[in-house]
Design an enzyme around this catalytic site. Structure first.
Site, PDB file in Angstrom:
ATOM      1  N   ASP A  56      69.315   9.123  50.484  1.00 18.66           N
ATOM      2  CA  ASP A  56      69.897  10.036  50.455  1.00 18.66           C
ATOM      3  C   ASP A  56      69.841  10.770  51.485  1.00 18.66           C
ATOM      4  O   ASP A  56      70.862  11.731  51.464  1.00 18.66           O
ATOM      5  CB  ASP A  56      68.124  11.350  49.925  1.00 18.66           C
ATOM      6  CG  ASP A  56      68.350  10.685  48.177  1.00 18.66           C
ATOM      7  OD1 ASP A  56      69.444  10.253  47.576  1.00 18.66           O
ATOM      8  OD2 ASP A  56      67.157  10.702  47.771  1.00 18.66           O
ATOM      9  N   ASP A 156      50.860  26.311  58.480  1.00 16.41           N
ATOM     10  CA  ASP A 156      51.455  25.137  58.963  1.00 16.41           C
ATOM     11  C   ASP A 156      53.506  26.203  59.182  1.00 16.41           C
ATOM     12  O   ASP A 156      53.679  25.565  60.025  1.00 16.41           O
ATOM     13  CB  ASP A 156      51.663  23.795  59.033  1.00 16.41           C
ATOM     14  CG  ASP A 156      49.855  23.209  59.017  1.00 16.41           C
ATOM     15  OD1 ASP A 156      49.557  23.830  60.087  1.00 16.41           O
ATOM     16  OD2 ASP A 156      50.129  22.187  58.256  1.00 16.41           O
ATOM     17  N   TYR A 169      60.958  17.585  50.115  1.00 18.21           N
ATOM     18  CA  TYR A 169      59.938  18.586  50.888  1.00 18.21           C
ATOM     19  C   TYR A 169      59.058  19.503  50.555  1.00 18.21           C
ATOM     20  O   TYR A 169      58.121  19.428  49.623  1.00 18.21           O
ATOM     21  CB  TYR A 169      60.374  19.136  52.613  1.00 18.21           C
ATOM     22  CG  TYR A 169      59.551  19.225  52.955  1.00 18.21           C
ATOM     23  CD1 TYR A 169      58.220  18.646  53.283  1.00 18.21           C
ATOM     24  CD2 TYR A 169      59.985  20.188  54.654  1.00 18.21           C
ATOM     25  CE1 TYR A 169      57.488  19.233  54.234  1.00 18.21           C
ATOM     26  CE2 TYR A 169      58.847  20.237  55.499  1.00 18.21           C
ATOM     27  CZ  TYR A 169      57.621  19.614  55.163  1.00 18.21           C
ATOM     28  OH  TYR A 169      56.528  20.113  56.229  1.00 18.21           O
ATOM     29  N   ASN A 170      59.951  20.025  49.296  1.00 20.30           N
ATOM     30  CA  ASN A 170      59.194  21.202  48.473  1.00 20.30           C
ATOM     31  C   ASN A 170      58.241  20.921  48.097  1.00 20.30           C
ATOM     32  O   ASN A 170      56.715  20.522  47.884  1.00 20.30           O
ATOM     33  CB  ASN A 170      60.655  22.316  48.011  1.00 20.30           C
ATOM     34  CG  ASN A 170      59.162  23.040  46.404  1.00 20.30           C
ATOM     35  OD1 ASN A 170      59.507  24.036  46.920  1.00 20.30           O
ATOM     36  ND2 ASN A 170      59.744  22.670  45.402  1.00 20.30           N
ATOM     37  N   SER A 172      56.606  17.867  48.186  1.00 19.78           N
ATOM     38  CA  SER A 172      55.363  16.824  48.730  1.00 19.78           C
ATOM     39  C   SER A 172      54.503  18.307  49.114  1.00 19.78           C
ATOM     40  O   SER A 172      53.613  17.864  49.356  1.00 19.78           O
ATOM     41  CB  SER A 172      55.780  16.667  50.243  1.00 19.78           C
ATOM     42  OG  SER A 172      57.092  15.213  49.877  1.00 19.78           O
TER      43      SER A 172
END
EC number: 2.7.1.23
Length: 267
Positions: A56, A156, A169-170, A172
């Site tokens: 990806d 963070d 990522y979103n 996760s």
């Protein structure tokens, strides 16, 4: 709210000018060589389609290269996850390309200002995110369409994702998966400390999001748009750039919209 059209075939006739790009891995390079021997290898500028061999991440790199040329990308998974890719098989490649359906993606555009006043611009087909550079959490003020929605988020970091990137990522970071036709952008905090119960928001794709870093000297922060990373930012503005369109091709019944729906029912 306008919706994207349903997936449809991209090619009216079998493509003959195919460019092959491969990641540095051994399996990707060997697969590329096999395809080049069978179908030839056109220059990108003359190609009707680019076949991407890798994972990806490599496909995202290819999209940055071909979007300006208006050339579609057809990915074959020679990596690990392969969410945006098709499976490698012995079936005739030209036949697969002829039947392939298209999904159109618009990237996010990030304009990040560093502490030295320099403006950095980049696009992201996956996501734009801010992340702390040191052991200390960052403090961020969030404005949406020039209205302050969150005066201070201690965290963070924070993510704005495209629908295609909402499964990366979103997801996760426990953000929502967004269908391609929803015209929504998920805004998701990364390890929010205050307000502790804030889980993010779904914004219209037309929204302009401004992140202002508070206490920049004490709490330095980086901003990332796909492959561009800017350190020590004081502000980042994110919006969808509809002047750029990337086209990804998928085998029938395995399009991106279907994968996004299926991901929500995965165990």
């Amino acid at each position: 709210m306008s919706l994207s059209p349903a997936p449809q075939r991209w090619f009216k006739a079998p493509p003959r000018r195919i460019a092959f790009l491969a990641s540095p891995t051994d399996i990707a390079q060997k697969t590329r060589q096999r395809f080049v021997e069978a179908y030839g290898d056109a220059p990108i500028e003359e190609a009707e389609v680019v076949v991407c061999l890798g994972g990806d991440g490599f496909l995202l790199e290819v999209l940055h290269r071909v979007a300006e040329h208006g050339i579609p990308a057809y990915g074959l998974n020679c990596g690990s996850v392969g969410f945006l890719l098709n499976t490698v098989s012995d079936e005739d490649l030209v036949s697969r390309l002829t039947r392939a359906q298209s999904s159109e993606l618009h990237p996010l555009r990030m304009k990040a200002t560093g502490r030295d006043g320099t403006l950095h611009e980049g696009i992201a087909f996956n996501d734009v995110f801010l992340f702390r550079q040191t052991r200390q959490a960052v403090k961020i003020r969030i404005e949406v369409d020039q209205r302050v929605r969150l005066p201070e988020l201690i965290c963070d970091g924070v993510i704005v994702a495209t629908p295609a990137g909402s499964t990366a990522y979103n997801l996760s970071a426990h953000g929502p998966i967004v269908p391609l036709t929803a015209n929504l952008l998920p805004l998701t905090p990364i390890s929010a400390f205050r307000p502790r119960r804030w889980r993010g928001a779904l914004l219209p794709s037309s929204a302009v999001v401004r992140f202002t870093l508070l206490e920049q000297d004490k709490r330095p922060c980086a901003a990332v748009a796909d492959f561009l990373e800017v350190r020590d930012v004081i502000e980042a503005v994110v919006s969808e750039d509809r002047s750029i369109t990337a086209t990804i091709l998928f085998d029938p019944d395995h399009g991106l919209s279907e994968r996004i729906i299926a991901e929500q029912f995965a165990e």
